[in-house]
Design a protein around this motif. Structure first.
Motif, mmCIF file in Angstrom:
data_model
loop_
_atom_site.group_PDB
_atom_site.id
_atom_site.type_symbol
_atom_site.label_atom_id
_atom_site.label_comp_id
_atom_site.label_asym_id
_atom_site.label_seq_id
_atom_site.Cartn_x
_atom_site.Cartn_y
_atom_site.Cartn_z
ATOM 1 N N ILE A 52 10.025 3.488 10.799
ATOM 2 C CA ILE A 52 10.172 2.032 10.762
ATOM 3 C C ILE A 52 10.089 1.468 9.351
ATOM 4 N N GLN A 53 9.620 2.256 8.401
ATOM 5 C CA GLN A 53 9.566 1.801 7.006
ATOM 6 C C GLN A 53 9.490 3.029 6.100
ATOM 7 N N ALA A 54 10.008 2.899 4.900
ATOM 8 C CA ALA A 54 9.966 4.010 3.948
ATOM 9 C C ALA A 54 10.018 3.477 2.527
ATOM 10 N N VAL A 55 9.317 4.174 1.648
ATOM 11 C CA VAL A 55 9.361 3.906 0.206
ATOM 12 C C VAL A 55 9.777 5.209 -0.462
ATOM 13 N N GLN A 56 10.932 5.196 -1.108
ATOM 14 C CA GLN A 56 11.499 6.431 -1.632
ATOM 15 C C GLN A 56 10.810 6.885 -2.913
ATOM 16 N N SER A 57 10.697 8.190 -3.056
ATOM 17 C CA SER A 57 10.193 8.776 -4.294
ATOM 18 C C SER A 57 11.145 8.443 -5.446
ATOM 19 N N ARG A 58 10.593 8.372 -6.639
ATOM 20 C CA ARG A 58 11.419 8.102 -7.820
ATOM 21 C C ARG A 58 11.875 9.394 -8.501
ATOM 22 N N GLN A 59 11.474 10.528 -7.979
ATOM 23 C CA GLN A 59 11.847 11.796 -8.594
ATOM 24 C C GLN A 59 13.319 12.100 -8.329
ATOM 25 N N ALA A 60 13.917 12.856 -9.232
ATOM 26 C CA ALA A 60 15.343 13.170 -9.115
ATOM 27 C C ALA A 60 15.623 13.960 -7.845
ATOM 28 N N MET B 179 1.265 9.687 -5.296
ATOM 29 C CA MET B 179 1.675 11.017 -4.853
ATOM 30 C C MET B 179 2.959 11.502 -5.525
ATOM 31 N N GLY B 180 3.793 10.557 -5.937
ATOM 32 C CA GLY B 180 5.077 10.934 -6.518
ATOM 33 C C GLY B 180 6.095 11.396 -5.495
ATOM 34 N N GLU B 181 5.815 11.130 -4.213
ATOM 35 C CA GLU B 181 6.713 11.567 -3.146
ATOM 36 C C GLU B 181 7.058 10.386 -2.228
ATOM 37 N N THR B 182 8.014 10.607 -1.345
ATOM 38 C CA THR B 182 8.448 9.582 -0.408
ATOM 39 C C THR B 182 7.370 9.318 0.642
ATOM 40 N N VAL B 183 7.167 8.043 0.957
ATOM 41 C CA VAL B 183 6.158 7.628 1.942
ATOM 42 C C VAL B 183 6.858 6.929 3.097
ATOM 43 N N SER B 184 6.487 7.305 4.322
ATOM 44 C CA SER B 184 7.131 6.738 5.509
ATOM 45 C C SER B 184 6.106 6.310 6.558
ATOM 46 N N LEU B 185 6.542 5.386 7.399
ATOM 47 C CA LEU B 185 5.768 4.992 8.582
ATOM 48 C C LEU B 185 6.568 5.371 9.819
ATOM 49 N N VAL C 266 3.651 11.463 3.979
ATOM 50 C CA VAL C 266 4.125 11.728 2.621
ATOM 51 C C VAL C 266 4.970 12.991 2.703
ATOM 52 N N SER C 267 6.235 12.896 2.311
ATOM 53 C CA SER C 267 7.141 14.037 2.442
ATOM 54 C C SER C 267 7.853 14.320 1.130
ATOM 55 N N GLY C 268 8.252 15.572 0.968
ATOM 56 C CA GLY C 268 8.945 15.975 -0.244
ATOM 57 C C GLY C 268 9.440 17.395 -0.137
ATOM 58 N N PRO C 269 10.039 17.898 -1.195
ATOM 59 C CA PRO C 269 10.510 19.281 -1.201
ATOM 60 C C PRO C 269 9.346 20.248 -1.012
ATOM 61 N N SER C 270 9.585 21.323 -0.272
ATOM 62 C CA SER C 270 8.511 22.271 0.023
ATOM 63 C C SER C 270 8.049 23.055 -1.204
ATOM 64 N N ASN C 271 8.853 23.089 -2.261
ATOM 65 C CA ASN C 271 8.390 23.781 -3.473
ATOM 66 C C ASN C 271 7.394 22.938 -4.264
ATOM 67 N N ARG C 272 7.325 21.612 -3.945
ATOM 68 C CA ARG C 272 6.287 20.770 -4.552
ATOM 69 C C ARG C 272 5.133 20.542 -3.586
ATOM 70 N N GLU D 12 0.828 -1.206 0.000
ATOM 71 C CA GLU D 12 0.000 0.000 0.000
ATOM 72 C C GLU D 12 0.863 1.257 0.000
ATOM 73 N N MET D 13 2.000 1.207 0.667
ATOM 74 C CA MET D 13 2.901 2.357 0.668
ATOM 75 C C MET D 13 3.453 2.625 -0.727
ATOM 76 N N GLU D 14 3.765 1.568 -1.442
ATOM 77 C CA GLU D 14 4.267 1.735 -2.813
ATOM 78 C C GLU D 14 3.195 2.329 -3.723
ATOM 79 N N LYS D 15 1.954 1.885 -3.537
ATOM 80 C CA LYS D 15 0.849 2.452 -4.318
ATOM 81 C C LYS D 15 0.693 3.932 -4.038
ATOM 82 N N LEU D 16 0.784 4.307 -2.765
ATOM 83 C CA LEU D 16 0.650 5.716 -2.399
ATOM 84 C C LEU D 16 1.818 6.522 -2.948
#
Length: 247
Positions: free
Chosen positions: A116-124, A99-105, A216-222, A91-95
């Motif tokens: 305790i878990q994270a799925v990294q964003s694929r954006q540069a 979202m296009g951003e990193t997802v964490s628990l 869901v976390s990412g750069p503040s400009n996005r 489910e984290m990978e789907k999110l």
């Protein structure tokens, strides 16, 4: 009795050495002694035992230590069918893809939160989330969620803890936590570090227990405040689906 105390201290110190490896993969004897605030001779004796048992390995070329295979053997038996780090990864990978951003628990450990878990964003350009890192409970979207959705007695105990920042004991902060509960999510915009933003929602198990904070976390400009508000309902929905997978 005195011998028992010495044995317990030795165990505590050995564990302190191992915990240093949560912040780096290789350490010298001098570095480990400084990190643990122990004499080099004490650390050397403990490392010798840890090395003998396979928990650390010394690199002959660099004279630095790294974790040994015994740690992997232990971790292989850690995951259970109800472990959220295993159950929720799909489910984290789907999110993440949505979202296009990193997802964490995150979970709470006293006055800290632990990723305790994270799925990294694929954006540069992305937020890189290190699993196992500990962060203060006093700042960040996930921290607000883990505090706001606790039962009232636990929340009060945390806010009155002597180690809790004095500036966050005001009625206005308590009101902010109540607003998080009412909204069902929390946000942070460059609170902990410049250029970073996050939105988080609580994950409750089927029995109604607060299990973790989904962030869901990412750069503040996005992830601007407007974007986080637009995405909040989708993140809350994902957290609800995740909770339905947990007992």
């Amino acid at each position: 009795m005195e011998e028992e105390k010495k044995t317990v201290r030795a165990v505590e110190r050995a564990l302190d050495i191992l915990l240093v490896f949560t912040t780096g993969s290789e350490w010298s004897l001098t570095e480990l002694a400084a990190k643990c605030e122990l004499h080099k001779s004490t650390v050397h004796r403990l490392l010798a035992t840890l090395e003998e048992k396979g928990f650390v390995i010394r690199d002959d070329a660099t004279d630095k230590y790294r974790l040994g295979l015994r740690v992997l053997e232990l971790s292989a038996h850690f995951a259970r069918s109800d472990d959220p780090t295993v159950v929720l990864i799909g489910e984290m990978e789907k999110l993440r893809d949505q979202m296009g951003e990193t997802v964490s628990l995150y979970i709470r450990d006293r006055l800290e939160r632990v990723r305790i878990q994270a799925v990294q964003s694929r954006q540069a350009i992305r937020r890189v989330a290190q699993v196992g890192i500990r962060l203060p409970l006093s700042v960040g979207a996930s921290s607000k969620v883990l505090l706001a959705f606790e039962d009232s007695n636990t929340r009060e105990a945390l806010l009155s803890d002597p180690a809790w920042p004095a500036g966050l004991r005001s009625p206005s902060y308590a009101k902010q936590l109540d607003e998080v509960v009412a909204a069902g999510y929390a946000t942070s915009f460059e609170e902990r570090e410049p250029g970073a933003a996050a939105v988080a929602a609580p994950i409750f198990s089927r029995s109604g227990k607060l299990v973790a904070a989904l962030a869901v976390s990412g750069p503040s400009n996005r992830l601007t405040p407007d974007v986080m508000e637009e995405r909040a309902s989708a993140i809350i929905g994902a957290a609800t689906r995740m909770g339905a997978l947990l007992d």
